[in-house]
Design a protein around this motif. Structure first.
Motif, PDB file in Angstrom:
ATOM      1  N   ASN A  32       0.820  -1.220   0.000  1.00 61.22           N
ATOM      2  CA  ASN A  32       0.000   0.000   0.000  1.00 61.22           C
ATOM      3  C   ASN A  32       0.852   1.268   0.000  1.00 61.22           C
ATOM      4  O   ASN A  32       0.552   2.233   0.696  1.00 61.22           O
ATOM      5  CB  ASN A  32      -0.971   0.008   1.185  1.00 61.22           C
ATOM      6  N   GLN A  33       1.896   1.270  -0.816  1.00 64.64           N
ATOM      7  CA  GLN A  33       2.796   2.412  -0.893  1.00 64.64           C
ATOM      8  C   GLN A  33       2.492   3.254  -2.126  1.00 64.64           C
ATOM      9  O   GLN A  33       1.821   2.810  -3.060  1.00 64.64           O
ATOM     10  CB  GLN A  33       4.253   1.945  -0.935  1.00 64.64           C
ATOM     11  N   ASP A  34       3.008   4.472  -2.097  1.00 62.19           N
ATOM     12  CA  ASP A  34       2.867   5.391  -3.217  1.00 62.19           C
ATOM     13  C   ASP A  34       4.120   5.378  -4.075  1.00 62.19           C
ATOM     14  O   ASP A  34       5.180   4.931  -3.636  1.00 62.19           O
ATOM     15  CB  ASP A  34       2.672   6.822  -2.710  1.00 62.19           C
ATOM     16  N   VAL A  35       3.972   5.893  -5.289  1.00 63.57           N
ATOM     17  CA  VAL A  35       5.117   6.153  -6.154  1.00 63.57           C
ATOM     18  C   VAL A  35       5.130   7.651  -6.436  1.00 63.57           C
ATOM     19  O   VAL A  35       4.091   8.311  -6.429  1.00 63.57           O
ATOM     20  CB  VAL A  35       5.073   5.347  -7.473  1.00 63.57           C
ATOM     21  N   VAL A  36       6.299   8.191  -6.660  1.00 64.94           N
ATOM     22  CA  VAL A  36       6.449   9.616  -6.950  1.00 64.94           C
ATOM     23  C   VAL A  36       6.606   9.750  -8.459  1.00 64.94           C
ATOM     24  O   VAL A  36       7.467   9.108  -9.067  1.00 64.94           O
ATOM     25  CB  VAL A  36       7.674  10.192  -6.213  1.00 64.94           C
ATOM     26  N   VAL A  37       5.757  10.580  -9.052  1.00 66.99           N
ATOM     27  CA  VAL A  37       5.796  10.776 -10.497  1.00 66.99           C
ATOM     28  C   VAL A  37       5.803  12.267 -10.810  1.00 66.99           C
ATOM     29  O   VAL A  37       5.326  13.078 -10.026  1.00 66.99           O
ATOM     30  CB  VAL A  37       4.596  10.105 -11.216  1.00 66.99           C
ATOM     31  N   CYS A  38       6.338  12.586 -11.962  1.00 68.68           N
ATOM     32  CA  CYS A  38       6.333  13.963 -12.447  1.00 68.68           C
ATOM     33  C   CYS A  38       5.616  13.950 -13.792  1.00 68.68           C
ATOM     34  O   CYS A  38       6.044  13.278 -14.734  1.00 68.68           O
ATOM     35  CB  CYS A  38       7.757  14.487 -12.602  1.00 68.68           C
ATOM     36  N   GLY A  39       4.514  14.656 -13.870  1.00 70.58           N
ATOM     37  CA  GLY A  39       3.717  14.681 -15.086  1.00 70.58           C
ATOM     38  C   GLY A  39       4.245  15.653 -16.114  1.00 70.58           C
ATOM     39  O   GLY A  39       5.243  16.360 -15.901  1.00 70.58           O
ATOM     40  N   ASP A  92       3.045  18.338 -16.828  1.00 71.69           N
ATOM     41  CA  ASP A  92       2.898  19.695 -16.309  1.00 71.69           C
ATOM     42  C   ASP A  92       4.018  20.085 -15.344  1.00 71.69           C
ATOM     43  O   ASP A  92       3.985  21.157 -14.746  1.00 71.69           O
ATOM     44  CB  ASP A  92       1.546  19.862 -15.627  1.00 71.69           C
ATOM     45  N   GLN A  93       5.010  19.189 -15.178  1.00 71.34           N
ATOM     46  CA  GLN A  93       6.181  19.422 -14.324  1.00 71.34           C
ATOM     47  C   GLN A  93       5.838  19.504 -12.836  1.00 71.34           C
ATOM     48  O   GLN A  93       6.593  20.067 -12.056  1.00 71.34           O
ATOM     49  CB  GLN A  93       6.934  20.680 -14.765  1.00 71.34           C
ATOM     50  N   ILE A  94       4.700  18.941 -12.441  1.00 75.74           N
ATOM     51  CA  ILE A  94       4.316  18.904 -11.035  1.00 75.74           C
ATOM     52  C   ILE A  94       4.584  17.504 -10.494  1.00 75.74           C
ATOM     53  O   ILE A  94       4.181  16.513 -11.092  1.00 75.74           O
ATOM     54  CB  ILE A  94       2.832  19.286 -10.856  1.00 75.74           C
ATOM     55  N   ILE A  95       5.275  17.442  -9.367  1.00 75.80           N
ATOM     56  CA  ILE A  95       5.618  16.163  -8.742  1.00 75.80           C
ATOM     57  C   ILE A  95       4.465  15.744  -7.841  1.00 75.80           C
ATOM     58  O   ILE A  95       3.971  16.530  -7.037  1.00 75.80           O
ATOM     59  CB  ILE A  95       6.929  16.282  -7.948  1.00 75.80           C
ATOM     60  N   ARG A  96       4.039  14.479  -7.987  1.00 78.02           N
ATOM     61  CA  ARG A  96       2.904  13.964  -7.215  1.00 78.02           C
ATOM     62  C   ARG A  96       3.233  12.600  -6.633  1.00 78.02           C
ATOM     63  O   ARG A  96       4.045  11.865  -7.177  1.00 78.02           O
ATOM     64  CB  ARG A  96       1.688  13.801  -8.120  1.00 78.02           C
ATOM     65  N   ARG A  97       2.546  12.274  -5.542  1.00 78.63           N
ATOM     66  CA  ARG A  97       2.597  10.928  -4.960  1.00 78.63           C
ATOM     67  C   ARG A  97       1.282  10.252  -5.321  1.00 78.63           C
ATOM     68  O   ARG A  97       0.209  10.790  -5.027  1.00 78.63           O
ATOM     69  CB  ARG A  97       2.751  11.008  -3.453  1.00 78.63           C
ATOM     70  N   ILE A  98       1.372   9.094  -5.965  1.00 80.21           N
ATOM     71  CA  ILE A  98       0.190   8.367  -6.418  1.00 80.21           C
ATOM     72  C   ILE A  98       0.280   6.946  -5.884  1.00 80.21           C
ATOM     73  O   ILE A  98       1.346   6.322  -5.948  1.00 80.21           O
ATOM     74  CB  ILE A  98       0.113   8.342  -7.958  1.00 80.21           C
ATOM     75  N   ALA A 120       0.483   3.118  -5.789  1.00 78.02           N
ATOM     76  CA  ALA A 120       0.954   2.174  -6.814  1.00 78.02           C
ATOM     77  C   ALA A 120      -0.223   1.418  -7.428  1.00 78.02           C
ATOM     78  O   ALA A 120      -0.236   1.146  -8.627  1.00 78.02           O
ATOM     79  CB  ALA A 120       1.965   1.211  -6.217  1.00 78.02           C
ATOM     80  N   LYS A 121      -1.225   1.111  -6.619  1.00 80.50           N
ATOM     81  CA  LYS A 121      -2.407   0.406  -7.139  1.00 80.50           C
ATOM     82  C   LYS A 121      -3.103   1.214  -8.225  1.00 80.50           C
ATOM     83  O   LYS A 121      -3.600   0.651  -9.197  1.00 80.50           O
ATOM     84  CB  LYS A 121      -3.383   0.108  -5.999  1.00 80.50           C
ATOM     85  N   GLN A 122      -3.134   2.530  -8.061  1.00 77.22           N
ATOM     86  CA  GLN A 122      -3.760   3.389  -9.067  1.00 77.22           C
ATOM     87  C   GLN A 122      -2.946   3.396 -10.358  1.00 77.22           C
ATOM     88  O   GLN A 122      -3.503   3.361 -11.443  1.00 77.22           O
ATOM     89  CB  GLN A 122      -3.914   4.807  -8.539  1.00 77.22           C
ATOM     90  N   VAL A 123      -1.623   3.440 -10.236  1.00 76.56           N
ATOM     91  CA  VAL A 123      -0.762   3.430 -11.420  1.00 76.56           C
ATOM     92  C   VAL A 123      -0.991   2.145 -12.215  1.00 76.56           C
ATOM     93  O   VAL A 123      -1.128   2.164 -13.436  1.00 76.56           O
ATOM     94  CB  VAL A 123       0.727   3.578 -11.036  1.00 76.56           C
ATOM     95  N   ILE A 124      -1.074   1.020 -11.506  1.00 73.44           N
ATOM     96  CA  ILE A 124      -1.313  -0.261 -12.165  1.00 73.44           C
ATOM     97  C   ILE A 124      -2.688  -0.259 -12.836  1.00 73.44           C
ATOM     98  O   ILE A 124      -2.832  -0.678 -13.986  1.00 73.44           O
ATOM     99  CB  ILE A 124      -1.192  -1.421 -11.153  1.00 73.44           C
ATOM    100  N   ALA A 125      -3.703   0.224 -12.122  1.00 74.03           N
ATOM    101  CA  ALA A 125      -5.067   0.235 -12.656  1.00 74.03           C
ATOM    102  C   ALA A 125      -5.203   1.134 -13.882  1.00 74.03           C
ATOM    103  O   ALA A 125      -5.976   0.830 -14.792  1.00 74.03           O
ATOM    104  CB  ALA A 125      -6.042   0.677 -11.574  1.00 74.03           C
ATOM    105  N   ASP A 126      -4.453   2.235 -13.910  1.00 76.10           N
ATOM    106  CA  ASP A 126      -4.570   3.200 -15.002  1.00 76.10           C
ATOM    107  C   ASP A 126      -3.742   2.864 -16.234  1.00 76.10           C
ATOM    108  O   ASP A 126      -3.896   3.507 -17.269  1.00 76.10           O
ATOM    109  CB  ASP A 126      -4.161   4.596 -14.505  1.00 76.10           C
ATOM    110  N   ASN A 127      -2.837   1.874 -16.127  1.00 76.14           N
ATOM    111  CA  ASN A 127      -1.931   1.558 -17.234  1.00 76.14           C
ATOM    112  C   ASN A 127      -2.019   0.082 -17.606  1.00 76.14           C
ATOM    113  O   ASN A 127      -1.507  -0.767 -16.890  1.00 76.14           O
ATOM    114  CB  ASN A 127      -0.492   1.909 -16.847  1.00 76.14           C
ATOM    115  N   PRO A 128      -2.622  -0.221 -18.745  1.00 78.19           N
ATOM    116  CA  PRO A 128      -2.795  -1.624 -19.139  1.00 78.19           C
ATOM    117  C   PRO A 128      -1.488  -2.403 -19.288  1.00 78.19           C
ATOM    118  O   PRO A 128      -1.499  -3.617 -19.143  1.00 78.19           O
ATOM    119  CB  PRO A 128      -3.525  -1.543 -20.486  1.00 78.19           C
TER     120      PRO A 128
END
Length: 61
Positions: free
Chosen positions: A32-39, A41-47, A49-57
């Motif tokens: 149940n951990q987050d990953v740090v991503v930069c979109g 738009d150059q904004i750094i976010r914590r998302i 990991a389950k959401q990243v998996i769900a959003d990317n086939p």
């Protein structure tokens, strides 16, 4: 190296990195951990990991 050999090598590297990223996301999702991503738009976010998996086939089995 020929162009074909370079392309094959690049493909192996790409697949290896994709597999490593998928395994990392699965481990983080189990914990149940987050990953740090930069979109774009150059904004750094914590998302989560389950959401990243769900959003990317590509990360789904």
């Amino acid at each position: 190296m020929s162009n074909k050999e370079i392309e094959e090598f690049n493909e192996k590297i790409r697949r290896g990195l994709e597999l490593a990223e998928k395994r990392m996301l699965q481990e983080k999702a189990l914990r149940n951990q987050d990953v740090v991503v930069c979109g774009a738009d150059q904004i750094i976010r914590r998302i989560p990991a389950k959401q990243v998996i769900a959003d990317n086939p590509i990360f789904q089995d």
